[in-house]
Design an enzyme around this catalytic site. Structure first.
Site, PDB file in Angstrom:
ATOM      1  N   GLY A 182      -1.180   6.567  -1.839  1.00 50.48           N
ATOM      2  CA  GLY A 182      -2.035   7.306  -2.776  1.00 50.48           C
ATOM      3  C   GLY A 182      -3.234   6.499  -3.248  1.00 50.48           C
ATOM      4  O   GLY A 182      -4.361   6.999  -3.315  1.00 50.48           O
ATOM      5  N   CYS A 198       4.437   0.330 -12.239  1.00 48.28           N
ATOM      6  CA  CYS A 198       4.749   1.582 -12.949  1.00 48.28           C
ATOM      7  C   CYS A 198       5.995   1.391 -13.806  1.00 48.28           C
ATOM      8  O   CYS A 198       6.872   2.244 -13.879  1.00 48.28           O
ATOM      9  CB  CYS A 198       4.891   2.752 -11.977  1.00 48.28           C
ATOM     10  SG  CYS A 198       6.002   2.433 -10.615  1.00 48.28           S
ATOM     11  N   ALA A 253       0.771  -1.252   0.000  1.00 50.09           N
ATOM     12  CA  ALA A 253       0.000   0.000   0.000  1.00 50.09           C
ATOM     13  C   ALA A 253       0.802   1.301   0.000  1.00 50.09           C
ATOM     14  O   ALA A 253       0.282   2.337  -0.395  1.00 50.09           O
ATOM     15  CB  ALA A 253      -0.972  -0.001   1.180  1.00 50.09           C
TER      16      ALA A 253
END
Length: 336
Positions: free
Chosen positions: A146, A267, A142
């Site tokens: 965000g 990402c 987590a």
């Protein structure tokens, strides 16, 4: 005036960080193969922080009536509009075409922040998860928080378990939750520092929704590694990440109730950490099936650029000038 010039120059210096050649060479080789011609335009954005953009996620728990009108004046518009399969009314995120960063708010004990600055693409996993009121939700990796904050803008889970194994990042997560979420709701949130690979065995079939925002080779930040030794080490250890990601996903599937769904995100542009991991899960776990998220991609295609040729249960956001969001890979699975 002198002071503001000084501050301006400091910001410029920060933005003109040096690209780490070792990482760039590595990416150059891999991504030219994987992305072909697309890589050169993606590389131009990733290596130019001056063209990066930041989205503003409003905090519904903080009274910020003035903020929306001043964002409109500054040329911001809602990032997510009609046509999305899931877009809760309270979920408000603003972006604008031009780069530049809105001022960040400092953490103040007992005072809620009005907004969270982030890469708009990082909200796609949250919207793909489609959390509803009363559901049991797990955010497996987590920190910095965000996505946890964004989930709570969407719905009020029956219980919300936010887990972060790393000690330092766990403290960061705690502070984020404290900065955005009011007291009565904080009681619904369980923070833990467990090894995510073990949660499935510790809490089998407990959750309706699980988000696995996995540790990955973060292309944006790795390109600006200031320590060459650390960068080289990262690139060597990079090969082991897909194994960890696979184990985290296996654990998440165990933790899911039958009928529950999970979203996996990273990402990075790396196929080894994205499609390959999901394909391996689909071929080795007979109790999960892919979920079509192409409708979501279509609905936001005005604001985000996606890599073509992906399967219906996955998407990859590619940064480009004027839409410098991503990289962000998202895949959705359902437990049978």
């Amino acid at each position: 005036l002198f002071l503001s010039l000084k501050v301006g120059n400091k910001t410029k210096e920060k933005l003109q960080k040096q690209v780490c050649q070792v990482v760039l060479n590595h990416f150059e080789k891999q991504y030219t193969t994987e992305l072909g011609d697309t890589w050169s335009s993606v590389r131009d954005v990733l290596t130019s922080p001056l063209c990066w953009q930041y989205a503003i996620l409003l905090n519904k728990f903080s009274q910020c009536t003035e903020l929306e009108s001043s964002l409109h004046v500054e040329g911001y518009h809602p990032a997510f509009r009609g046509g999305l399969p899931y877009l809760p009314e309270a979920f408000k995120c603003y972006i604008r075409r031009t780069p530049g960063r809105f001022p960040a708010q400092k953490h103040q004990a007992g005072k809620l922040k009005e907004y969270y600055l982030l890469n708009a693409a990082s909200l796609l996993p949250v919207l793909a998860l489609e959390v509803k009121d009363g559901e049991e939700v797990l955010d497996l990796c987590a920190a910095p928080g965000g996505k946890s904050v964004a989930i709570l803008q969407c719905a009020s889970p029956g219980r919300f378990h936010c887990n972060e194994y790393d000690d330092l990042r766990s403290r960061w997560l705690e502070q984020t939750i404290e900065s955005f979420i009011p007291d009565p709701l904080i009681n619904l949130i369980m923070l833990s520092k467990l090894d995510g690979r073990l949660i499935g065995d510790l809490k089998p079939e407990l959750y309706d929704k699980v988000l696995v925002d996995a540790p990955c080779s973060n292309d944006r930040s790795w390109l600006f590694s200031s320590d060459i030794h650390q960068a080289t080490l990262r690139l060597i250890q990079r090969k082991e990440l897909s194994c960890l990601q696979f184990q985290l996903l296996r654990s998440a599937i165990k933790a899911l109730r039958p009928g529950g769904s999970l979203v996996y995100s990273t990402c990075t542009l790396s196929k080894a950490e994205n499609s390959d991991v999901i394909n391996l899960i689909l071929s080795s776990c007979s109790n999960v099936m892919p979920v079509d998220i192409s409708g979501m991609a279509k609905a936001v295609s005005q604001e985000f650029t996606f890599l073509g040729g992906m399967q219906q249960h996955e998407l990859l956001v590619l940064p480009e000038k004027g839409r410098a969001w991503g990289p962000m890979y998202v895949a959705k699975l359902k437990k049978i």
